[in-house]
Design an enzyme around this catalytic site. Sequence first.
Site, PDB file in Angstrom:
ATOM      1  N   GLY A   1      -2.358   1.730  -4.207  1.00 23.54           N
ATOM      2  CA  GLY A   1      -3.273   2.677  -4.833  1.00 23.54           C
ATOM      3  C   GLY A   1      -4.560   1.992  -5.234  1.00 23.54           C
TER       4      GLY A   1
ATOM      5  N   GLY B   1       0.130   0.059   1.956  1.00 23.02           N
ATOM      6  CA  GLY B   1       0.356  -1.380   1.993  1.00 23.02           C
ATOM      7  C   GLY B   1       1.822  -1.753   1.890  1.00 23.02           C
TER       8      GLY B   1
ATOM      9  CB  CYS C   1      12.993 -15.582   3.705  1.00 23.86           C
ATOM     10  SG  CYS C   1      12.997 -17.216   3.033  1.00 23.86           S
TER      11      CYS C   1
HETATM   12  P1  NAD Z   1      -0.727   2.758  -0.981  1.00 18.92           P
HETATM   13  O1  NAD Z   1      -1.550   3.462  -1.998  1.00 18.92           O
HETATM   14  O2  NAD Z   1      -1.317   1.679  -0.158  1.00 18.92           O
HETATM   15  O3  NAD Z   1      -0.084   3.832  -0.009  1.00 18.92           O
HETATM   16  C1  NAD Z   1       0.388   5.092  -0.416  1.00 18.92           C
HETATM   17  C2  NAD Z   1       0.299   6.017   0.787  1.00 18.92           C
HETATM   18  O4  NAD Z   1       0.815   7.294   0.460  1.00 18.92           O
HETATM   19  C3  NAD Z   1      -1.126   6.228   1.259  1.00 18.92           C
HETATM   20  O5  NAD Z   1      -1.223   5.844   2.603  1.00 18.92           O
HETATM   21  C4  NAD Z   1      -1.377   7.716   1.042  1.00 18.92           C
HETATM   22  O6  NAD Z   1      -2.225   8.277   2.020  1.00 18.92           O
HETATM   23  C5  NAD Z   1       0.029   8.282   1.122  1.00 18.92           C
HETATM   24  N1  NAD Z   1       0.188   9.541   0.412  1.00 18.92           N
HETATM   25  C6  NAD Z   1      -0.181   9.839  -0.856  1.00 18.92           C
HETATM   26  N2  NAD Z   1       0.169  11.090  -1.174  1.00 18.92           N
HETATM   27  C7  NAD Z   1       0.793  11.602  -0.083  1.00 18.92           C
HETATM   28  C8  NAD Z   1       1.419  12.834   0.200  1.00 18.92           C
HETATM   29  N3  NAD Z   1       1.469  13.798  -0.718  1.00 18.92           N
HETATM   30  N4  NAD Z   1       1.968  13.021   1.429  1.00 18.92           N
HETATM   31  C9  NAD Z   1       1.928  12.041   2.370  1.00 18.92           C
HETATM   32  N5  NAD Z   1       1.342  10.854   2.154  1.00 18.92           N
HETATM   33  C10 NAD Z   1       0.809  10.626   0.936  1.00 18.92           C
HETATM   34  O7  NAD Z   1       0.532   2.211  -1.799  1.00 18.92           O
HETATM   35  P2  NAD Z   1       1.667   1.178  -1.326  1.00 18.92           P
HETATM   36  O8  NAD Z   1       1.175  -0.208  -1.543  1.00 18.92           O
HETATM   37  O9  NAD Z   1       2.196   1.550  -0.001  1.00 18.92           O
HETATM   38  O10 NAD Z   1       2.769   1.463  -2.434  1.00 18.92           O
HETATM   39  C11 NAD Z   1       3.454   2.721  -2.437  1.00 18.92           C
HETATM   40  C12 NAD Z   1       4.225   2.918  -3.718  1.00 18.92           C
HETATM   41  O11 NAD Z   1       5.316   2.017  -3.782  1.00 18.92           O
HETATM   42  C13 NAD Z   1       3.388   2.631  -4.959  1.00 18.92           C
HETATM   43  O12 NAD Z   1       3.760   3.515  -5.992  1.00 18.92           O
HETATM   44  C14 NAD Z   1       3.764   1.249  -5.317  1.00 18.92           C
HETATM   45  O13 NAD Z   1       3.527   0.965  -6.674  1.00 18.92           O
HETATM   46  C15 NAD Z   1       5.232   1.265  -4.996  1.00 18.92           C
HETATM   47  N6  NAD Z   1       5.723  -0.083  -4.753  1.00 18.92           N
HETATM   48  C16 NAD Z   1       6.974  -0.245  -4.369  1.00 18.92           C
HETATM   49  C17 NAD Z   1       7.483  -1.521  -4.166  1.00 18.92           C
HETATM   50  C18 NAD Z   1       8.862  -1.707  -3.733  1.00 18.92           C
HETATM   51  O14 NAD Z   1       9.342  -2.796  -3.683  1.00 18.92           O
HETATM   52  N7  NAD Z   1       9.529  -0.663  -3.390  1.00 18.92           N
HETATM   53  C19 NAD Z   1       6.692  -2.631  -4.349  1.00 18.92           C
HETATM   54  C20 NAD Z   1       5.400  -2.440  -4.720  1.00 18.92           C
HETATM   55  C21 NAD Z   1       4.919  -1.169  -4.887  1.00 18.92           C
END
Ligand code: NAD
Length: 556
Positions: free
Chosen positions: A54, A177, A410
């Site tokens: 974000g 990302g 890893c």
């Molecule tokens: P990002 O902002 O790079 O990507 C989010 C994506 O979601 C964007 O490409 C956006 O276009 C899309 N999007 C938003 N609303 C949408 C909708 N209604 N329908 C379809 N697509 C939609 O974020 P990111 O780096 O990919 O992270 C995603 C989430 O995962 C964040 O909340 C982040 O904090 C969380 N996260 C998870 C982990 C993990 O280990 N699981 C680690 C870090 C972050």
Amino acid sequence: MASLTERPAVPVRAPRGTELSCKGWPQEAALRMLMNNLDPDVAERWEDLVVYGGSGKAARSWEAYHTIVRTLRRLESDETLLVQSGKPVGVFRTHPDAPRVLIANALLVPEWGDWEHFRRYEAMGLTMYGQMTAGSWIYIGTQGILQGTYETFGACARKHFGGSLAGRLVLSAGLGGMGGAQPLAVTLNGGVGLFVEIDRERIERRLRLRYVDRATASLDEALGWADEARRRREPLSIAVHGNAAEVHPELARRRARFDVVTDQTSAHDVISGYIPAELTVEDARALRARDPEAYRKRAYESIAVQMRAMLELQRAGAILFDYGNNFRQEAQNAGVADFSYPGFVPAFIRPLFCEGQGPFRWVALSGDPEDIYVTDRALMDALPENEPLVRWLRLARERVTFQGLPARICWLGYGDRARAGLIFNDLVARGAVKAPIVIGRDHLDSGSVASPNRETESMRDGSDAIADWPVLNALLNTAAGATWVSVHHGGGVGIGYSIHAGMVAVADGTPDAARRLERVLTTDPGTGIMRHADAGYPEAVAAARRHGIDLPGITA
Ligand code: NAD
């Protein structure tokens, strides 16, 4: 020449090779990793200093960025630079074993610790959202999360589907990302997946990096491909161009059957990260700027619609889990209350955390991919009994496209991390790699985070929100001599929901670096075992005993 307060005329890219522009490799490593975070192949929006997640930034402003770069170039090897939410604020004489950089990001006193206050201070130019590895300069592109995502879907397969996702269908949304790792992680586990993404550019990026196999805007076409692949038990990932708040209800209406459902839109940041239904990315940007309140209202309406559809798919038999984006909390804030499903950490990851295992990563400062292949081989030779690790390193070499400086990730545990650090330092000392290696990790690690909706959800002793642990982790890693250490507020789940710490250590081939690496790569996972042993996990108590970790009151 571009002004030193403005965005550079050409994109930022870390220098490669062995020529230093700083007074030592530790400072040079910090400089290159800051620049690498902003490399257009790495960062989601380098022009705005946004790296991932974000609005996770590497520096508060371009002026702050240029000042950090200048300061790192003059920083002596016994000095420490302090960075306050992306802005350099002081240099102090410390000593050679102390960190060269200390970073604090987005911290607010608890009563003020919400998005509203954060946004106000951000608009006043006083703070910055650092996410996890964005503001602590150790983001390595989507690969950084790939192994964790691969492990998570693998653990889900072991728990529910006999060890493989072959013939199984996964649904998720968000190909940013972090979320962009999902398609490849699902296919590496043998499964078929549909990934809904509203931003066409993000889809193209994942296609280019070979993280996703195919893309379409037609749901009929996507479901046709998925059915075919599922029947043949062939792995396939499909990006569906659309909004999850529109596509998911349609899937539920059609009674589509999914085996696993999750989500990785940036729902943790409702205004900057989640796109409401019926808006293009451009419309969303305009509405956000024009009327943030109207935007928030529409985003919450859409989150509620998406959540209800996901719950319907769960009732139809899908395993539903939260993937660390605070979706459950935001759905609750949007008025949906009648649900119960776990986050991915208690569901799949906590046993690894009890052993001090977590996302260990390293980067070749030479810029030469061959240096990473040398480290891959050295690690496989040193740990041949660790079969999942060997399999992963082979797969990664085959399937992972490097973004920015070549890097590897890893999951490694206590003992193995220190061993790996010493092996890499030795490779540098012997000239088997062409330049020093930077070693770090995600903040989503065993001992470095307090996050009740994610990493510390449902802790055995109820200590979910106790945030002393990441602070102790950062203090100890500082004392042990990491090259840079950071403490952040916010991260993956947003302001108000987590406190976490990062650390990076440089293997420059010197005996001093070897001593520091051995210390830091022991203290860091050691705090994870300590934290989980203190919470009463028998696996962590056993790990502490096995490794001889001194935990007064537990192992005495
Ligand atoms: P990002 O902002 O790079 O990507 C989010 C994506 O979601 C964007 O490409 C956006 O276009 C899309 N999007 C938003 N609303 C949408 C909708 N209604 N329908 C379809 N697509 C939609 O974020 P990111 O780096 O990919 O992270 C995603 C989430 O995962 C964040 O909340 C982040 O904090 C969380 N996260 C998870 C982990 C993990 O280990 N699981 C680690 C870090 C972050």
